[in-house]
Design a protein around this motif. Structure first.
Motif, PDB file in Angstrom:
ATOM      1  N   ALA A 119       0.835  -1.204   0.000  1.00 13.19           N
ATOM      2  CA  ALA A 119       0.000   0.000   0.000  1.00 13.19           C
ATOM      3  C   ALA A 119       0.864   1.246   0.000  1.00 13.19           C
ATOM      4  O   ALA A 119       2.090   1.180  -0.104  1.00 13.19           O
ATOM      5  CB  ALA A 119      -0.924  -0.016   1.227  1.00 13.19           C
ATOM      6  N   ARG A 120       0.192   2.374   0.083  1.00 13.60           N
ATOM      7  CA  ARG A 120       0.840   3.668   0.289  1.00 13.60           C
ATOM      8  C   ARG A 120       0.560   4.113   1.709  1.00 13.60           C
ATOM      9  O   ARG A 120      -0.358   3.629   2.358  1.00 13.60           O
ATOM     10  CB  ARG A 120       0.265   4.712  -0.665  1.00 13.60           C
ATOM     11  CG  ARG A 120       0.418   4.416  -2.134  1.00 13.60           C
ATOM     12  CD  ARG A 120      -0.373   5.443  -2.935  1.00 13.60           C
ATOM     13  NE  ARG A 120      -0.262   5.224  -4.366  1.00 13.60           N
ATOM     14  CZ  ARG A 120      -1.238   5.461  -5.228  1.00 13.60           C
ATOM     15  NH1 ARG A 120      -2.412   5.902  -4.780  1.00 13.60           N
ATOM     16  NH2 ARG A 120      -1.054   5.252  -6.515  1.00 13.60           N
ATOM     17  N   ARG A 121       1.372   5.092   2.176  1.00  8.11           N
ATOM     18  CA  ARG A 121       1.089   5.669   3.493  1.00  8.11           C
ATOM     19  C   ARG A 121      -0.328   6.222   3.506  1.00  8.11           C
ATOM     20  O   ARG A 121      -0.675   7.058   2.677  1.00  8.11           O
ATOM     21  CB  ARG A 121       2.054   6.802   3.802  1.00  8.11           C
ATOM     22  CG  ARG A 121       3.522   6.414   3.833  1.00  8.11           C
ATOM     23  CD  ARG A 121       4.393   7.640   4.072  1.00  8.11           C
ATOM     24  NE  ARG A 121       5.779   7.339   3.800  1.00  8.11           N
ATOM     25  CZ  ARG A 121       6.344   7.463   2.600  1.00  8.11           C
ATOM     26  NH1 ARG A 121       5.624   7.895   1.577  1.00  8.11           N
ATOM     27  NH2 ARG A 121       7.610   7.157   2.431  1.00  8.11           N
ATOM     28  N   SER A 122      -1.137   5.757   4.442  1.00  7.41           N
ATOM     29  CA  SER A 122      -2.535   6.180   4.498  1.00  7.41           C
ATOM     30  C   SER A 122      -3.164   5.636   5.761  1.00  7.41           C
ATOM     31  O   SER A 122      -2.622   4.721   6.402  1.00  7.41           O
ATOM     32  CB  SER A 122      -3.312   5.661   3.277  1.00  7.41           C
ATOM     33  OG  SER A 122      -3.284   4.236   3.234  1.00  7.41           O
ATOM     34  N   ILE A 123      -4.312   6.176   6.126  1.00  6.56           N
ATOM     35  CA  ILE A 123      -5.066   5.640   7.255  1.00  6.56           C
ATOM     36  C   ILE A 123      -5.538   4.215   6.966  1.00  6.56           C
ATOM     37  O   ILE A 123      -5.430   3.332   7.839  1.00  6.56           O
ATOM     38  CB  ILE A 123      -6.222   6.590   7.616  1.00  6.56           C
ATOM     39  CG1 ILE A 123      -5.663   7.860   8.259  1.00  6.56           C
ATOM     40  CG2 ILE A 123      -7.212   5.904   8.561  1.00  6.56           C
ATOM     41  CD1 ILE A 123      -6.692   8.921   8.573  1.00  6.56           C
ATOM     42  N   PRO A 124      -6.061   3.911   5.766  1.00 11.09           N
ATOM     43  CA  PRO A 124      -6.427   2.518   5.480  1.00 11.09           C
ATOM     44  C   PRO A 124      -5.267   1.542   5.662  1.00 11.09           C
ATOM     45  O   PRO A 124      -5.469   0.412   6.117  1.00 11.09           O
ATOM     46  CB  PRO A 124      -6.906   2.566   4.026  1.00 11.09           C
ATOM     47  CG  PRO A 124      -7.443   3.955   3.871  1.00 11.09           C
ATOM     48  CD  PRO A 124      -6.504   4.817   4.674  1.00 11.09           C
ATOM     49  N   VAL A 144       3.967   0.120  -2.485  1.00  6.99           N
ATOM     50  CA  VAL A 144       3.613  -0.419  -3.798  1.00  6.99           C
ATOM     51  C   VAL A 144       4.057   0.489  -4.942  1.00  6.99           C
ATOM     52  O   VAL A 144       4.239   0.012  -6.074  1.00  6.99           O
ATOM     53  CB  VAL A 144       2.091  -0.692  -3.857  1.00  6.99           C
ATOM     54  CG1 VAL A 144       1.319   0.605  -3.944  1.00  6.99           C
ATOM     55  CG2 VAL A 144       1.737  -1.640  -4.984  1.00  6.99           C
ATOM     56  N   ASP A 145       4.249   1.779  -4.697  1.00  7.78           N
ATOM     57  CA  ASP A 145       4.638   2.694  -5.773  1.00  7.78           C
ATOM     58  C   ASP A 145       6.136   2.697  -6.058  1.00  7.78           C
ATOM     59  O   ASP A 145       6.566   3.260  -7.062  1.00  7.78           O
ATOM     60  CB  ASP A 145       4.207   4.128  -5.427  1.00  7.78           C
ATOM     61  CG  ASP A 145       2.700   4.289  -5.431  1.00  7.78           C
ATOM     62  OD1 ASP A 145       2.038   3.592  -6.222  1.00  7.78           O
ATOM     63  OD2 ASP A 145       2.186   5.102  -4.645  1.00  7.78           O
ATOM     64  N   SER A 146       6.939   2.110  -5.163  1.00  7.37           N
ATOM     65  CA  SER A 146       8.392   2.265  -5.300  1.00  7.37           C
ATOM     66  C   SER A 146       9.125   0.969  -5.625  1.00  7.37           C
ATOM     67  O   SER A 146      10.354   0.963  -5.662  1.00  7.37           O
ATOM     68  CB  SER A 146       8.973   2.860  -4.010  1.00  7.37           C
ATOM     69  OG  SER A 146       8.750   2.004  -2.911  1.00  7.37           O
ATOM     70  N   MET A 524      19.295   9.791  -2.796  1.00  7.17           N
ATOM     71  CA  MET A 524      18.778   9.027  -1.666  1.00  7.17           C
ATOM     72  C   MET A 524      17.978   7.837  -2.167  1.00  7.17           C
ATOM     73  O   MET A 524      17.238   7.940  -3.139  1.00  7.17           O
ATOM     74  CB  MET A 524      17.900   9.958  -0.820  1.00  7.17           C
ATOM     75  CG  MET A 524      17.436   9.406   0.494  1.00  7.17           C
ATOM     76  SD  MET A 524      16.669  10.702   1.525  1.00  7.17           S
ATOM     77  CE  MET A 524      15.236  11.135   0.522  1.00  7.17           C
ATOM     78  N   THR A 525      18.119   6.704  -1.502  1.00  8.08           N
ATOM     79  CA  THR A 525      17.327   5.531  -1.835  1.00  8.08           C
ATOM     80  C   THR A 525      15.898   5.721  -1.319  1.00  8.08           C
ATOM     81  O   THR A 525      15.611   6.653  -0.567  1.00  8.08           O
ATOM     82  CB  THR A 525      17.910   4.259  -1.195  1.00  8.08           C
ATOM     83  OG1 THR A 525      17.746   4.344   0.227  1.00  8.08           O
ATOM     84  CG2 THR A 525      19.381   4.093  -1.526  1.00  8.08           C
ATOM     85  N   SER A 526      15.014   4.797  -1.688  1.00  5.98           N
ATOM     86  CA  SER A 526      13.635   4.892  -1.225  1.00  5.98           C
ATOM     87  C   SER A 526      13.535   4.718   0.281  1.00  5.98           C
ATOM     88  O   SER A 526      12.515   5.061   0.888  1.00  5.98           O
ATOM     89  CB  SER A 526      12.771   3.831  -1.923  1.00  5.98           C
ATOM     90  OG  SER A 526      13.221   2.524  -1.591  1.00  5.98           O
ATOM     91  N   ARG A 527      14.590   4.189   0.904  1.00  5.09           N
ATOM     92  CA  ARG A 527      14.593   3.993   2.356  1.00  5.09           C
ATOM     93  C   ARG A 527      15.331   5.091   3.098  1.00  5.09           C
ATOM     94  O   ARG A 527      15.595   4.977   4.298  1.00  5.09           O
ATOM     95  CB  ARG A 527      15.160   2.624   2.700  1.00  5.09           C
ATOM     96  CG  ARG A 527      14.365   1.505   2.054  1.00  5.09           C
ATOM     97  CD  ARG A 527      14.702   0.148   2.573  1.00  5.09           C
ATOM     98  NE  ARG A 527      13.853  -0.866   1.941  1.00  5.09           N
ATOM     99  CZ  ARG A 527      13.732  -2.102   2.361  1.00  5.09           C
ATOM    100  NH1 ARG A 527      14.401  -2.503   3.428  1.00  5.09           N
ATOM    101  NH2 ARG A 527      12.950  -2.963   1.750  1.00  5.09           N
ATOM    102  N   GLY A 528      15.701   6.161   2.373  1.00  6.53           N
ATOM    103  CA  GLY A 528      16.260   7.322   3.036  1.00  6.53           C
ATOM    104  C   GLY A 528      17.753   7.271   3.290  1.00  6.53           C
ATOM    105  O   GLY A 528      18.276   8.079   4.070  1.00  6.53           O
TER     106      GLY A 528
END
Length: 548
Positions: A119-124, A144-146, A524-528
């Motif tokens: 998923a993406r960062r979200s309340i769901p 899921v986007d990265s 920067m990588t997707s993990r910072g």
């Protein structure tokens, strides 16, 4: 009658118990057998235990979602999660998660299973995460986007999931195998909530060593490895100090990191297990950081933020890569600043140090409660105090191992000869030494050591010198070939000549980079973390251009 016992320093003694028979010879003197600390002096044996063993503490909950459920009962109307203009209370998050947990159970999910959370960062997404834990399963997160579809497929196959939790907009991107159940979390949350929902209780009793989550880390083969982290592991770091970061009801904790990164679990579960509000970031990380009390980040992410904008911040914790001293000094002047260390396999971090600007040195501190750290040589013998060696981690932080990869597990995990009792320890590949006052001084990673012109060079040591140059916020060094090192510094205002001179004055000639490139920001990588693969491509391209 013989009796064998183990001393606190790990030595085994065998003694013979005397009888009262007057004609028997006197019993032999106790014989001391070689122990795991036999190579150390008496003084270093004492310090090995005093420095290397964290405090023994009890942990308030056996499962991390039980801590969340406690706050859902005590402060039900408090905001649990905030994302933009949307919020959800502890009561509502608890109720939604119970509903979904029942649905997971109806789909065949049982205690010990694994549920994909793509998923993406979200309340769901938070509803899906808590529901998975309530069901007794472990969540397997991927942003899921990265990540490419091939990696999602690898994760599904390796984790042997049967349910994928995702969002309606991203469901089509996931290569879902036949027979899998796909649940769109946002559509589920949009449905009217039932007025009364019974708290979900798995049919199989939960155990403290049940898996909590599985995180896939980059592997040497190019395929990510799944690390299984248990509830015992995660409760131990998040529900004891200093890993709890002092988080309490009313505080706001930023959620800025990639959900597939273990430090995101520190943000999410750290907030929800202490009654705080989790603030999910939007596109502007700095804007989110300006509105929270707690920031958990990599040094690379933190270096891009101006602390003068973060008026509300009370606590900052960094981990994931070496922290520049200047960055630690800057932030520790405005808040409580923790420099931490530990790979995913030792559950987020297993050493922490609260840094002060006046400190003689920046360290990664001491073992966190119920954990141990050993500085060992290549033969797994304890190094004398003050000698650089490789850190091995023991205690409750040590994760289960690599999912479906017993060979790699056997390579990186070993029986712990110091704790004994069947405990295991993990090879971190981090180099360190004990300071005289019992703090760990970090010297990079064993896989960060390279040979240049036949000499061994620690790349992080070169970068640390560069980061001490006036105006430099971040630096990275790579080996371009067997004779050449290349460094990158940020921002562009840094003087490359001055930077190169600083290295030549502090380190041997073979450590001096051939070229120092300046960038506005390091990639920067997707993990910072600093993206050294991107830097290598950039260095190769610039060298090719210079040759032309």
């Amino acid at each position: 009658m013989q009796r064998t016992s183990t001393t606190p320093t790990g030595e085994t003694t065998t003694s013979t118990r005397a009888t009262n028979h007057p004609n028997l010879p006197a019993p032999p003197r106790p014989r001391q057998l070689p122990g795991p600390l036999a190579t150390l002096s008496a003084r270093d044996r004492e310090l090995f235990v005093r420095f290397g063993y964290g405090r023994t503490e009890s942990v308030g909950h056996s499962h991390i979602h039980h801590a969340f459920e406690y706050w859902a009962t005590v402060t039900p109307d408090a905001v649990a999660v905030e994302h933009g203009d949307e919020t959800i209370t502890y009561r509502e998050l608890d109720r939604r998660a119970d509903q979904l947990a029942a649905r997971l159970a109806a789909s065949g999910v049982r205690a010990g299973d694994r549920v994909a959370l793509f998923a993406r960062r979200s309340i769901p997404m938070m509803v899906g995460l808590i529901a998975t834990l309530k069901s007794g399963a472990a969540y397997v997160p991927q942003h899921v986007d990265s990540v490419p579809a091939a990696q999602l497929q690898h994760v599904i196959e390796t984790a042997e999931t049967r349910v994928v939790l995702t969002l309606a907009a991203t469901a089509k991107r996931i290569p879902v195998p036949d027979g899998h159940v796909v649940i769109a979390l946002d559509e589920l949350v949009a449905e009217p909530a039932e007025r009364t929902v019974r708290r979900f209780i798995p049919t199989t009793p939960l155990q403290t060593d049940d898996p909590c989550y599985v995180l896939f880390t980059s592997g040497s083969t190019g395929r990510p490895n799944g690390v299984v982290v248990t509830h015992r592991n995660i409760c131990n770091i998040l529900l004891t100090a200093p890993g709890d970061l002092g988080i309490r009801p009313g505080w706001r904790v930023g959620q800025i990191l990639n959900i597939a990164f273990d430090m995101a679990a520190w943000e999410i579960l750290g907030a929800l297990s202490h009654g705080a509000t989790l603030v999910i970031r939007g596109p502007d990380i700095a804007e989110t950081m300006s509105r929270v009390d707690v920031i958990i980040a990599t040094p690379t992410v933190l270096s891009r933020i101006d602390p003068r904008r973060c008026h509300q911040v009370k606590v900052v914790a960094v981990a994931g890569e070496p922290c520049p001293r200047a960055l630690a000094d800057t932030w520790s002047a405005v808040c409580s600043f923790y420099n931490s260390c530990g790979p995913t396999e030792t559950t987020i971090v297993n050493t922490m140090s609260r840094h002060h600007p006046a400190a003689e040195r920046l360290t990664i501190g001491r073992p966190t409660p119920n954990n141990t750290v050993y500085v060992l040589d290549a033969d797994l013998r304890p190094c004398p105090i003050g000698t650089v060696g490789e850190m091995w981690a023991g205690g409750d932080c040590v994760s289960t191992g690599y999912l479906g990869n017993p060979q790699l597990t056997a390579e990186r995990y070993a029986l712990d000869p110091f704790l004994g009792g069947g405990n295991r320890m993990f090879r971190t590949r981090d180099l360190a030494r004990w300071t005289p006052d019992g703090e760990l001084e970090h010297f990079g990673r064993t896989d960060d050591q390279v040979k240049v012109r036949g000499f061994r060079v620690e790349l992080d040591s070169v970068s640390a010198i560069l980061e001490a140059v006036p105006g430099c916020t971040r630096a990275a060094t790579i080996k371009l070939n067997d004779r050449t090192l290349v460094s990158f510094v940020a921002p562009t205002q840094v003087d490359p000549g001055l930077a190169r001179m600083a290295v030549s004055e502090a380190l041997p000639y073979y450590c001096v980079p051939e070229t120092v490139h300046t960038l506005s920001e390091l990639p920067m990588t997707s993990r910072g973390k600093i993206d050294k693969t991107a830097l290598r491509r950039l260095a190769t391209a610039r060298e090719r251009e210079a040759t032309r």
